[in-house]
Design a protein around this motif. Structure first.
Motif, PDB file in Angstrom:
ATOM      1  N   GLY A  85     -14.950   7.763   7.591  1.00 45.91           N
ATOM      2  CA  GLY A  85     -15.790   7.153   6.975  1.00 45.91           C
ATOM      3  C   GLY A  85     -15.624   6.112   6.101  1.00 45.91           C
ATOM      4  O   GLY A  85     -16.965   5.266   5.984  1.00 45.91           O
ATOM      5  N   SER A  86     -15.018   4.770   6.192  1.00 44.71           N
ATOM      6  CA  SER A  86     -14.437   4.486   6.049  1.00 44.71           C
ATOM      7  C   SER A  86     -13.868   3.254   5.970  1.00 44.71           C
ATOM      8  O   SER A  86     -12.433   3.403   6.955  1.00 44.71           O
ATOM      9  CB  SER A  86     -13.884   4.185   4.283  1.00 44.71           C
ATOM     10  OG  SER A  86     -13.169   3.151   2.989  1.00 44.71           O
ATOM     11  N   PRO A  87     -13.827   2.241   6.453  1.00 45.07           N
ATOM     12  CA  PRO A  87     -13.785   0.615   7.022  1.00 45.07           C
ATOM     13  C   PRO A  87     -12.258  -0.466   5.753  1.00 45.07           C
ATOM     14  O   PRO A  87     -11.738  -0.996   5.853  1.00 45.07           O
ATOM     15  CB  PRO A  87     -14.494   0.259   7.297  1.00 45.07           C
ATOM     16  CG  PRO A  87     -15.700  -0.493   6.984  1.00 45.07           C
ATOM     17  CD  PRO A  87     -15.358   1.205   5.810  1.00 45.07           C
ATOM     18  N   LYS A  96      -5.286  -6.857   8.403  1.00 47.55           N
ATOM     19  CA  LYS A  96      -6.217  -5.460   9.389  1.00 47.55           C
ATOM     20  C   LYS A  96      -5.865  -3.974   8.539  1.00 47.55           C
ATOM     21  O   LYS A  96      -5.233  -3.572   8.528  1.00 47.55           O
ATOM     22  CB  LYS A  96      -6.321  -6.004  10.687  1.00 47.55           C
ATOM     23  CG  LYS A  96      -6.290  -7.332  11.359  1.00 47.55           C
ATOM     24  CD  LYS A  96      -7.866  -7.521  11.256  1.00 47.55           C
ATOM     25  CE  LYS A  96      -7.821  -9.142  12.367  1.00 47.55           C
ATOM     26  NZ  LYS A  96      -7.590 -10.156  12.076  1.00 47.55           N
ATOM     27  N   ARG A  97      -7.731  -2.950   9.109  1.00 49.28           N
ATOM     28  CA  ARG A  97      -6.753  -2.111   8.920  1.00 49.28           C
ATOM     29  C   ARG A  97      -6.221  -1.017   9.771  1.00 49.28           C
ATOM     30  O   ARG A  97      -6.665  -1.719  11.140  1.00 49.28           O
ATOM     31  CB  ARG A  97      -8.190  -1.349   8.270  1.00 49.28           C
ATOM     32  CG  ARG A  97      -8.591  -0.066   8.207  1.00 49.28           C
ATOM     33  CD  ARG A  97     -10.190   0.266   7.841  1.00 49.28           C
ATOM     34  NE  ARG A  97     -10.383   1.464   8.868  1.00 49.28           N
ATOM     35  CZ  ARG A  97      -9.712   1.763   9.207  1.00 49.28           C
ATOM     36  NH1 ARG A  97      -8.243   2.640   9.147  1.00 49.28           N
ATOM     37  NH2 ARG A  97     -10.526   2.491  10.893  1.00 49.28           N
ATOM     38  N   ARG A  98      -6.125   0.076   9.018  1.00 48.35           N
ATOM     39  CA  ARG A  98      -4.715   0.244  10.372  1.00 48.35           C
ATOM     40  C   ARG A  98      -5.529   1.084  11.182  1.00 48.35           C
ATOM     41  O   ARG A  98      -6.633   0.947  11.147  1.00 48.35           O
ATOM     42  CB  ARG A  98      -4.917   2.241   9.761  1.00 48.35           C
ATOM     43  CG  ARG A  98      -3.820   3.226  10.889  1.00 48.35           C
ATOM     44  CD  ARG A  98      -3.566   3.390   9.660  1.00 48.35           C
ATOM     45  NE  ARG A  98      -2.596   5.177  11.058  1.00 48.35           N
ATOM     46  CZ  ARG A  98      -3.055   6.050  11.243  1.00 48.35           C
ATOM     47  NH1 ARG A  98      -4.595   6.476  10.640  1.00 48.35           N
ATOM     48  NH2 ARG A  98      -2.387   6.811  12.213  1.00 48.35           N
ATOM     49  N   GLY A  99      -4.702   0.806  12.716  1.00 44.38           N
ATOM     50  CA  GLY A  99      -5.740   0.831  13.734  1.00 44.38           C
ATOM     51  C   GLY A  99      -5.285  -0.930  14.420  1.00 44.38           C
ATOM     52  O   GLY A  99      -5.130   0.036  15.963  1.00 44.38           O
ATOM     53  N   LEU A 107      -8.598  -0.435  -1.422  1.00 46.22           N
ATOM     54  CA  LEU A 107      -9.082   0.342  -1.984  1.00 46.22           C
ATOM     55  C   LEU A 107      -7.800   0.807  -2.699  1.00 46.22           C
ATOM     56  O   LEU A 107      -6.782   1.249  -1.877  1.00 46.22           O
ATOM     57  CB  LEU A 107      -9.895   1.295  -1.438  1.00 46.22           C
ATOM     58  CG  LEU A 107     -10.348   2.955  -2.117  1.00 46.22           C
ATOM     59  CD1 LEU A 107     -11.308   2.438  -3.348  1.00 46.22           C
ATOM     60  CD2 LEU A 107     -10.475   4.139  -1.388  1.00 46.22           C
ATOM     61  N   HIS A 108      -7.510   0.941  -3.557  1.00 42.95           N
ATOM     62  CA  HIS A 108      -6.589   1.170  -4.433  1.00 42.95           C
ATOM     63  C   HIS A 108      -6.381   2.896  -4.500  1.00 42.95           C
ATOM     64  O   HIS A 108      -7.177   3.579  -5.253  1.00 42.95           O
ATOM     65  CB  HIS A 108      -6.057   0.634  -5.417  1.00 42.95           C
ATOM     66  CG  HIS A 108      -4.785   0.412  -6.342  1.00 42.95           C
ATOM     67  ND1 HIS A 108      -3.991   0.248  -5.528  1.00 42.95           N
ATOM     68  CD2 HIS A 108      -4.487   2.450  -7.274  1.00 42.95           C
ATOM     69  CE1 HIS A 108      -2.688   0.601  -7.016  1.00 42.95           C
ATOM     70  NE2 HIS A 108      -3.278   1.873  -7.676  1.00 42.95           N
ATOM     71  N   LEU A 109      -5.188   3.842  -3.719  1.00 45.10           N
ATOM     72  CA  LEU A 109      -5.638   4.834  -4.008  1.00 45.10           C
ATOM     73  C   LEU A 109      -4.282   5.602  -5.279  1.00 45.10           C
ATOM     74  O   LEU A 109      -2.808   5.460  -5.008  1.00 45.10           O
ATOM     75  CB  LEU A 109      -5.882   6.078  -2.673  1.00 45.10           C
ATOM     76  CG  LEU A 109      -7.252   5.592  -2.234  1.00 45.10           C
ATOM     77  CD1 LEU A 109      -6.586   5.439  -0.392  1.00 45.10           C
ATOM     78  CD2 LEU A 109      -7.581   6.870  -1.878  1.00 45.10           C
ATOM     79  N   ASP A 110      -4.374   6.596  -7.046  1.00 44.84           N
ATOM     80  CA  ASP A 110      -3.402   6.246  -6.758  1.00 44.84           C
ATOM     81  C   ASP A 110      -2.824   7.897  -6.735  1.00 44.84           C
ATOM     82  O   ASP A 110      -3.587   8.403  -6.857  1.00 44.84           O
ATOM     83  CB  ASP A 110      -3.961   6.191  -8.259  1.00 44.84           C
ATOM     84  CG  ASP A 110      -3.999   4.790  -9.032  1.00 44.84           C
ATOM     85  OD1 ASP A 110      -2.242   4.396  -8.600  1.00 44.84           O
ATOM     86  OD2 ASP A 110      -4.712   4.713  -9.104  1.00 44.84           O
ATOM     87  N   ILE A 111      -1.460   7.987  -6.493  1.00 45.82           N
ATOM     88  CA  ILE A 111      -0.790   9.306  -6.339  1.00 45.82           C
ATOM     89  C   ILE A 111      -0.081   9.952  -7.160  1.00 45.82           C
ATOM     90  O   ILE A 111       1.414   9.469  -6.964  1.00 45.82           O
ATOM     91  CB  ILE A 111      -0.130   9.687  -4.847  1.00 45.82           C
ATOM     92  CG1 ILE A 111      -1.425   9.105  -3.660  1.00 45.82           C
ATOM     93  CG2 ILE A 111      -0.157  11.040  -4.356  1.00 45.82           C
ATOM     94  CD1 ILE A 111      -2.532   9.416  -3.407  1.00 45.82           C
ATOM     95  N   MET A 112      -0.072  10.496  -7.809  1.00 46.22           N
ATOM     96  CA  MET A 112       0.646  10.975  -9.452  1.00 46.22           C
ATOM     97  C   MET A 112       0.998  12.579  -8.941  1.00 46.22           C
ATOM     98  O   MET A 112       0.443  13.683  -8.204  1.00 46.22           O
ATOM     99  CB  MET A 112      -0.095  10.629 -10.140  1.00 46.22           C
ATOM    100  CG  MET A 112      -0.352   9.789 -10.682  1.00 46.22           C
ATOM    101  SD  MET A 112      -1.242   9.234 -12.026  1.00 46.22           S
ATOM    102  CE  MET A 112      -1.732   8.148 -12.035  1.00 46.22           C
TER     103      MET A 112
END
Ligand code: DX5
Ligand code: ZN
Length: 237
Positions: A56-58, A232-235, A30-35
């Protein structure tokens, strides 16, 4: 090819529903755009929003920081649940130090480059980054048209990474990406494609993902893409 949908173009009134729909469709990133309204002429969301989505998300949270002084916020984004932080080379005077700090905090690190910025720095920084992001629009908004000159830049980036002995560094392209240009982009060396408007406007998401994957199929998976897939995902990093 890995598709990283940009949440900015999703239904932001129902983000949790959108994230589970992406997961059900087989999306992994998932790409999260922080502006911040300073580096780019738009303001989006920050760490509290990411923190709300995280439990809630892997999905692998690929966080694109279009902000001034990104080094001041690394821990905030780590605590919020980012898996990767990508900083703009134009926004940080000490980008090499920032990359090292991101890694030291247990996240993947990347550099983003505006369309008009040279990428000669790859000769000196190729081993310090986990991903290169080439912007194919001027950052700030979803829904703009792809700038075709980025194709040449992509080929140059691939050559520079190869020369530096860093061919396994994946390259992401962000802005105006759609099934119509996904094939030529993977062919030119893109491993990860970001898509906002051209992805979220078409449901069901599984069919849209399939359209992107079909378009990219002409190109066999690259070493760099395999590298990015294995993150891998964080964690569990
Ligand atoms: C632009 C952002 C992009 C954008 C992508 O500043 O970095 O990630 O949201 O949206 P589309 O695919 O619609 O160009
Ligand atoms: Zn982006």
């Amino acid at each position: 090819m890995i598709l990283s949908p940009s949440l900015l173009a999703a239904d932001l009134a129902n983000p949790a529903t959108e994230l589970s729909a992406l997961e059900d469709a087989g999306i992994q990133w998932l790409h999260l755009d922080i502006m911040d309204g300073t580096f780019v002429p738009n303001i989006t969301f920050g760490p509290p929003f990411i923190r709300a989505l995280r439990p809630g998300s892997p999905l692998f949270f690929d966080v694109h920081l279009m902000i001034e002084k990104p080094a001041s916020y690394l821990e905030d984004f780590r605590e919020a649940g980012a898996d990767m932080l990508v900083v703009h080379v134009e926004a940080d005077r000490h980008v090499r130090r920032t990359l090292a700090e991101i890694r030291a905090l247990g996240m993947r690190c990347g550099i983003a480059v505006n369309p008009g910025t040279d990428i000669g720095f790859l000769r000196w920084l190729a081993h310090d980054l986990d991903m290169l992001l080439l912007m194919s629009v001027n950052p700030g908004f979803s829904g703009q048209s792809f700038l075709p000159e980025v194709l040449d830049k992509l080929r140059v980036a691939r050559a520079l990474l190869e020369e530096a002995g860093a061919a396994d560094v994946p390259v992401q392209v962000d802005g105006g990406v759609c099934p119509e240009n996904a094939g030529i982009l993977t062919d030119a060396g893109a491993d990860i494609l970001v898509s906002g408007s051209a992805f979220f406007a078409h449901k069901p998401y599984a069919a849209r993902l399939a359209a992107f994957m079909r378009a990219a199929e002409t190109c066999p998976p690259r070493r760099a893409e395999k590298n990015a897939r294995s993150w891998k995902r964080r964690g569990s990093l």
